[in-house]
Design an enzyme around this catalytic site. Sequence first.
Site, short mmCIF file in Angstrom:
data_model
loop_
_atom_site.label_atom_id
_atom_site.label_comp_id
_atom_site.label_asym_id
_atom_site.label_seq_id
_atom_site.Cartn_x
_atom_site.Cartn_y
_atom_site.Cartn_z
N HIS A 98 0.83 -1.20 0.00
CA HIS A 98 0.00 0.00 0.00
C HIS A 98 0.86 1.25 0.00
O HIS A 98 2.01 1.23 0.43
CB HIS A 98 -0.93 0.02 1.23
N HIS A 100 0.91 5.22 1.47
CA HIS A 100 0.35 6.17 2.43
C HIS A 100 0.29 7.54 1.76
O HIS A 100 1.26 7.95 1.12
CB HIS A 100 1.24 6.33 3.67
#
Length: 143
Positions: A98, A100
């Site tokens: 992922h 941020h």
Amino acid sequence: MECIFCNIVNHNAEAEIIFEDDEIIAFLDIQPINYGHTLVVPKKHYDNFLTVPQEELSRVIKTVQYIAGAVKRSVKADGFNVISNNGESAGQTVYHFHFHIIPRFADDFTFKPRFKNYTDEGIKEYADKIRSVLSKYKDIYNG
Ligand SMILES: [Zn+2]
């Protein structure tokens, strides 16, 4: 292995979802560094940045750009960081890749790396090492 992000993708775990399409989901970090701290996640499970197929990574980063603009405007941030933590030493805690998006405000905090005294020779030595490894991976790079 149980993966919290896969559970969010499958809607088996709660999250404050702000964007979703067939391949990507984005939701708010439950331990935000600042309000609006958002995670952008490919729905398919990949451990980290290095294991995401290039096509999919391109889609993810385009979505990061789209969402980062909205986050910045929504929280009236002065700026933002786009970060991917890879490996325990880099602060990765969920092993489902992922990005941020962290809204930033003037003087909110500073990253503090442990600076050492680097020499020009040392920098060149590592540049040579990196160039050598890059040449080995040339064939799979499809930039
Ligand atoms: Zn997962």
